[in-house]
Design an enzyme around this catalytic site. Structure first.
Site, PDB file in Angstrom:
ATOM      1  N   GLN A   1     -64.542  40.312  54.340  1.00 21.99           N
ATOM      2  CA  GLN A   1     -64.217  40.156  52.919  1.00 21.99           C
ATOM      3  C   GLN A   1     -62.899  39.410  52.691  1.00 21.99           C
ATOM      4  O   GLN A   1     -62.566  39.084  51.553  1.00 21.99           O
ATOM      5  CB  GLN A   1     -64.133  41.527  52.237  1.00 21.99           C
ATOM      6  CG  GLN A   1     -65.475  42.205  52.014  1.00 21.99           C
ATOM      7  CD  GLN A   1     -65.945  42.990  53.223  1.00 21.99           C
ATOM      8  OE1 GLN A   1     -65.303  42.993  54.261  1.00 21.99           O
ATOM      9  NE2 GLN A   1     -67.074  43.675  53.105  1.00 21.99           N
TER      10      GLN A   1
ATOM     11  N   GLU B   1     -56.663  54.071  61.025  1.00 23.14           N
ATOM     12  CA  GLU B   1     -56.727  53.255  59.819  1.00 23.14           C
ATOM     13  C   GLU B   1     -56.330  54.024  58.560  1.00 23.14           C
ATOM     14  O   GLU B   1     -56.139  55.242  58.579  1.00 23.14           O
ATOM     15  CB  GLU B   1     -58.146  52.688  59.647  1.00 23.14           C
ATOM     16  CG  GLU B   1     -58.369  51.378  60.385  1.00 23.14           C
ATOM     17  CD  GLU B   1     -57.612  50.219  59.750  1.00 23.14           C
ATOM     18  OE1 GLU B   1     -56.986  50.401  58.686  1.00 23.14           O
ATOM     19  OE2 GLU B   1     -57.641  49.122  60.331  1.00 23.14           O
TER      20      GLU B   1
END
Length: 473
Positions: A181, A273
Site C-alpha cells: 500500500q 509491530e
C-alpha cells in the site's frame, strides 16, 4: 516555529521539561528497548529520553520517545505542551490545508561534516539494539526513506519520503519491508521491471516536521517535503543527494545512500509491530549502502514499537486522522465534524457526522473504507453524531451502547484489502470490514426513543475554563 534540526527540537524538549537525560551506563540490550516500553506505560504526557552512556559505544547518544506523548506532539507543532488532543487535531487540519509550501534548497548540510566511502560498517557507526526480545535482529525503525517514481523522475511530488522498518543484515546491507500500500513499493516495482536497482537515501535523526509528514498517508503525487513546510509554517530545507537525484532532509544527523538491489530477496524478520504482535519472517528486498554522511557525534534516534500505546501511536495518530477528515469533507463538506483514527494506525476509525437523512451515516462509513488510507487500514468504522466528541471515548461508548441497534446498524463487507501486518487478516492482506452506525436515527428511519436528550447545563463551558485555570496554578 520551524526547528532548525533534530538537536533544536531536543533542546526545546529540554527547556520545556519534556526530555529526560539518562547519564548512567546502560546496556544496549535489554535496557534501551525496556526503557522505551516503560516510558510508554507511564501516561500520555511523558518526556522523551536521551541516553548518553551506552556500554560498548563510545560517546554514542540514543534518543527514544521523542514524539511519544501529546505534550511532545504539541511542541512539535509549536503549540503549548498542554494543548488538548482535539485542539491539536483541528490545528493540524488547518495547517494541512496550507499544503503545498514550496521547499528551500541548500547547497550543503551539517551532516556533510563526515563522509564514509569505503569499508562501511553500520555495526560500528550506529548504536544498534533490539527493541523486543523476539526481533530477528537490529532494526532502523524511525528513518526517513527517500525514493522516486522511475517513470516520472522530474515530478517533485512523486518523490516519496516514507518510514519503513529496515533490518540490519550486514555491514552495508539492510532488509526493507515495502508494504504494497506504500509508495516505495510502486517505485521498486517500476525499477525491477526495467531490471534496475532503485536508488534510495535514508535519513536518521530528522526534524519532527518531516518525520510527521513521512508518516502521513498523502496522495501519491503529494510531496512530504511540501507537507512538512505546511506543518512547520515555513519552507522545509532540503539538499541534493551526492549519489543520486534524490533530495534529502537538510537537518538529518545521518544519511545513508544506497540502492535496493533488483530481484534480490532475503529472509527478514520477525519484528514486534504496532499491532502488538510479531509479524513473522518474510522474503524481502535488500538495500546496499554505498556511502554514509553524518554529523560529528551524531545522535541516533529510534522509537520503541510494540503493544499500544507507544511513540508510534502518538506519531501517526493525528496525521492519520486529518487526511481521512479532509477526504471525507471533500465528499460531505457540511456534515463531517471530526475523525479519530488514532487506534492502531486507523484500523479503527471513529467519524463524527451530521445525518442528512436515514442511512446517511452508513454511506459515510463506506466512503471512509475507500479513502487511500481506508483501503489498506480502516477495518472498523464507527459513526457517531455531530455532538459526540470522537476523541472522548466515554462519549463514543455511550453512543454505541444507546444508539446502535445490532439488527439495523451493523454492516459487514467481506474480502477487502488490509495491510498484511494485521494479525487477524486471512489470508494475510484480506479481511472482512465492519461499519457500526451509532448515530441517532432520522427520517425515514423512525425506530427508537430519542426525542428527549439531556441538555448541557448553561454555564458548563464557562466553568470548564475556570476549573482548568485553577488546576494549572
Amino acid at each position: 516555529m520551524a526547528y532548525k534540526d533534530f538537536r533544536d527540537f531536543l533542546n526545546t524538549l529540554h527547556k520545556e521539561g519534556q526530555l529526560l537525560t539518562v547519564t548512567d551506563e546502560v546496556q544496549p540490550d535489554p535496557d534501551l528497548g525496556s526503557a522505551g516500553q516503560a516510558i510508554s506505560n507511564l501516561g500520555d504526557q511523558t518526556p522523551g529520553l536521551l541516553f548518553t552512556n551506552i556500554y560498548g559505544y563510545n560517546n554514542a547518544k540514543v534518543a527514544l520517545n521523542v514524539m511519544g506523548s501529546w505534550s511532545n506532539h504539541a511542541l512539535m507543532m509549536g503549540l503549548p505542551k498542554s494543548t488538548p488532543v482535539k485542539e491539536q487535531f483541528f490545528e493540524f487540519a488547518r495547517r494541512y490545508e496550507k499544503f503545498p509550501v514550496k521547499v528551500k534548497r541548500e547547497e550543503t548540510a551539517p551532516f556533510h561534516e563526515c563522509e564514509i566511502k569505503d569499508d562501511i560498517n553500520l555495526f560500528d557507526l550506529l548504536p544498534l539494539f533490539r527493541l523486543n526480545q523476539g526481533d530477528g535482529g537490529y532494526y532502523l525503525d524511525k528513518a526517513c526513506v527517500i525514493s522516486r517514481d522511475q517513470h516520472d523522475k522530474e515530478n517533485f511530488g512523486k518523490q516519496n519520503v516514507g518510514i519503513y522498518r529496515m533490518q540490519v543484515k550486514g555491514k552495508d546491507r539492510l532488509g526493507i519491508q515495502p508494504v504494497p500500500q506504500h509508495d516505495i513499493a510502486i517505485h521498486l516495482k517500476q525499477a525491477e521491471e526495467k531490471g534496475e536497482n532503485l536508488p534510495v537515501s535514508i535519513a536518521l535523526g530528522c526534524e519532527p516536521a518531516i518525520v510527521t509528514a513521512a508518516a502521513t498517508p498523502l496522495h501519491y503525487d503529494q510531496s512530504e517535503y511540501e507537507m512538512a513546510g505546511a506543518i512547520q509554517g515555513e519552507p522545509y530545507r532540503i539538499v541534493k543527494s551526492q549519489l543520486s537525484d534524490l533530495d534529502v532532509p537538510w537537518g538529518a544527523e545521518v544519511i545513508l545512500e544506497g540502492e535496493i538491489l533488483a530481484g534480490e530477496r532475503e529472509y527478514e524478520g520477525p519484528f514486534g509491530e504496532f499491532t502488538g504482535h510479531y509479524s513473522g519472517g518474510r522474503s524481502m528486498p535488500v538495500i546496499k549502502i554505498n556511502r554514509v554522511y553524518h554529523r560529528k557525534d551524531p545522535i541516533f534516534e529510534s522509537l520503541y514499537i510494540g503493544m499500544p500505546w507507544t511513540e508510534t501511536d502518538y506519531l501517526i495518530g493525528i496525521n492519520t486522522s486529518v487526511p481521512l477528515y479532509q477526504q471525507l469533507k471533500e465528499a460531505y463538506p457540511e456534515e463531517i465534524e471530526a475523525v479519530n483514527a488514532m487506534y492502531t494506525h486507523g484500523l479503527v476509525a471513529i467519524v463524527s457526522t451530521k445525518s442528512r437523512y436515514g442511512g446517511f451515516a452508513k454511506a459515510v462509513g463506506m466512503r471512509a473504507l475507500t479513502t487511500p488510507h481506508g483501503l489498506g487500514y480502516c477495518k472498523l468504522v464507527i459513526l457517531v453524531d455531530e455532538d459526540v466528541d470522537p476523541f472522548n471515548l466515554p462519549q463514543v461508548m455511550w453512543a454505541l451502547s444507546t444508539k446502535m441497534h445490532p439488527k439495523h446498524d451493523v454492516i459487514t463487507v467481506p474480502n477487502l484489502s488490509v495491510l498484511p501486518l494485521d494479525p487477524g487478516s486471512e489470508p494475510a492482506g484480506i479481511t472482512d470490514k465492519m461499519i457500526l452506525d451509532a448515530t441517532t436515527p432520522v427520517a425515514p428511519e423512525t425506530r427508537g426513543h430519542y426525542s428527549q436528550p439531556l441538555d448541557t447545563p448553561l454555564e458548563t463551558e464557562k466553568w470548564e475554563k475556570i476549573l482548568t485555570n485553577m488546576m494549572q496554578k
